[in-house]
Motif scaffolding. Structure first.
Motif, mmCIF file in Angstrom:
data_model
loop_
_atom_site.group_PDB
_atom_site.id
_atom_site.type_symbol
_atom_site.label_atom_id
_atom_site.label_comp_id
_atom_site.label_asym_id
_atom_site.label_seq_id
_atom_site.Cartn_x
_atom_site.Cartn_y
_atom_site.Cartn_z
ATOM 1 N N ASN A 46 1.084 -1.353 -0.274
ATOM 2 C CA ASN A 46 0.079 0.284 -0.053
ATOM 3 C C ASN A 46 0.807 1.604 0.483
ATOM 4 O O ASN A 46 0.542 2.021 -0.464
ATOM 5 N N TYR A 47 2.034 1.089 0.099
ATOM 6 C CA TYR A 47 2.704 2.277 0.313
ATOM 7 C C TYR A 47 3.832 2.447 -0.624
ATOM 8 O O TYR A 47 4.166 3.196 -1.476
ATOM 9 N N MET A 48 5.046 0.900 -0.110
ATOM 10 C CA MET A 48 6.218 1.072 -1.050
ATOM 11 C C MET A 48 5.762 1.439 -2.886
ATOM 12 O O MET A 48 6.379 1.730 -3.165
ATOM 13 N N LYS A 52 7.088 3.819 -6.027
ATOM 14 C CA LYS A 52 8.097 3.333 -6.962
ATOM 15 C C LYS A 52 7.723 3.937 -8.156
ATOM 16 O O LYS A 52 8.439 3.624 -9.295
ATOM 17 N N GLN A 53 6.676 4.046 -8.304
ATOM 18 C CA GLN A 53 6.041 4.497 -9.531
ATOM 19 C C GLN A 53 6.675 5.716 -9.926
ATOM 20 O O GLN A 53 7.098 7.081 -9.290
ATOM 21 N N PRO A 54 7.491 5.729 -11.111
ATOM 22 C CA PRO A 54 7.770 7.015 -11.797
ATOM 23 C C PRO A 54 6.807 8.345 -11.724
ATOM 24 O O PRO A 54 7.203 9.420 -11.357
ATOM 25 N N ASP A 55 5.526 8.446 -11.794
ATOM 26 C CA ASP A 55 4.891 9.253 -11.738
ATOM 27 C C ASP A 55 4.614 10.194 -10.088
ATOM 28 O O ASP A 55 4.357 10.948 -10.332
ATOM 29 N N HIS A 56 4.684 8.864 -8.607
ATOM 30 C CA HIS A 56 5.191 9.793 -7.493
ATOM 31 C C HIS A 56 5.576 10.494 -7.082
ATOM 32 O O HIS A 56 6.731 10.152 -7.807
ATOM 33 N N PRO A 57 5.260 12.050 -6.669
ATOM 34 C CA PRO A 57 6.867 12.659 -6.737
ATOM 35 C C PRO A 57 7.179 12.312 -5.655
ATOM 36 O O PRO A 57 8.933 12.692 -6.303
ATOM 37 N N HIS A 59 9.106 9.520 -5.860
ATOM 38 C CA HIS A 59 9.667 8.161 -5.950
ATOM 39 C C HIS A 59 11.223 7.930 -6.176
ATOM 40 O O HIS A 59 11.617 6.328 -5.606
ATOM 41 N N ARG A 60 11.914 8.681 -6.177
ATOM 42 C CA ARG A 60 13.192 8.708 -5.324
ATOM 43 C C ARG A 60 13.839 8.665 -4.144
ATOM 44 O O ARG A 60 14.833 8.486 -4.156
ATOM 45 N N ILE A 65 13.407 5.698 2.613
ATOM 46 C CA ILE A 65 12.502 5.441 3.474
ATOM 47 C C ILE A 65 12.260 4.427 3.949
ATOM 48 O O ILE A 65 11.790 3.574 4.720
ATOM 49 N N PHE A 66 12.063 3.198 2.622
ATOM 50 C CA PHE A 66 11.971 2.102 2.845
ATOM 51 C C PHE A 66 13.571 1.320 2.730
ATOM 52 O O PHE A 66 12.924 -0.100 3.003
ATOM 53 N N GLN A 67 14.767 1.780 3.434
ATOM 54 C CA GLN A 67 15.822 1.526 3.436
ATOM 55 C C GLN A 67 15.578 -0.130 2.604
ATOM 56 O O GLN A 67 15.806 -0.824 1.953
ATOM 57 N N ASN A 68 15.405 -0.984 3.975
ATOM 58 C CA ASN A 68 15.544 -3.007 3.568
ATOM 59 C C ASN A 68 14.628 -3.176 4.926
ATOM 60 O O ASN A 68 14.574 -4.424 4.955
ATOM 61 N N LEU A 69 13.324 -3.283 4.197
ATOM 62 C CA LEU A 69 12.290 -3.181 4.879
ATOM 63 C C LEU A 69 12.023 -4.387 3.593
ATOM 64 O O LEU A 69 10.879 -5.333 5.075
ATOM 65 N N GLU A 70 12.019 -4.870 2.714
ATOM 66 C CA GLU A 70 11.650 -5.893 1.830
ATOM 67 C C GLU A 70 12.631 -7.297 2.309
ATOM 68 O O GLU A 70 12.668 -8.073 2.782
#
Length: 105
Positions: A46-48, A52-57, A59-60, A65-70
């Motif tokens: 719902n967030y990450m 990640k989508q290029p059109d999200h303000p 995304h960079r 923000i999510f560093q090692n979440l995965e």
């Protein structure tokens, strides 16, 4: 942590000493990891992923923000996959051990 666990479990012999947890505590551990995995999946979905989508303000900023979440999610899922078989259908007694699960990770 692994070094300190090594004194409790011998992976070659399967012997476990001093790390016996009653079934209630081990079930609670499994429930806690299950809830953590669900929460982490919710954040990823719902967030990450949308961010990640290029059109999200922002995304960079996703890597910051999510560093090692995965990686945390993957490790939690692995732990859960190793703990569940120990709990489900187990005739729990003092010979049951979970220290080796952590040593194998």
């Amino acid at each position: 942590m692994v070094g300190s666990l090594a004194k409790f479990a011998n992976l070659e012999t399967g012997y476990c000493a001093g790390m016996w947890l009653p079934v209630f505590q081990t079930t609670q551990l499994t429930a806690s990891v299950t809830h953590s995995v669900a929460g982490l999946k919710f954040v990823v979905t719902n967030y990450m992923e949308p961010m990640k989508q290029p059109d999200h303000p922002f995304h960079r900023l996703v890597p910051n923000i999510f560093q090692n979440l995965e990686e945390v999610l993957d490790t939690s899922e692995l732990l859960l996959a190793k703990l569940r078989p120990r709990i489900e259908g187990a005739a729990w007694d003092k010979s049951q051990c979970i220290a080796d699960v952590f040593l194998e990770m």
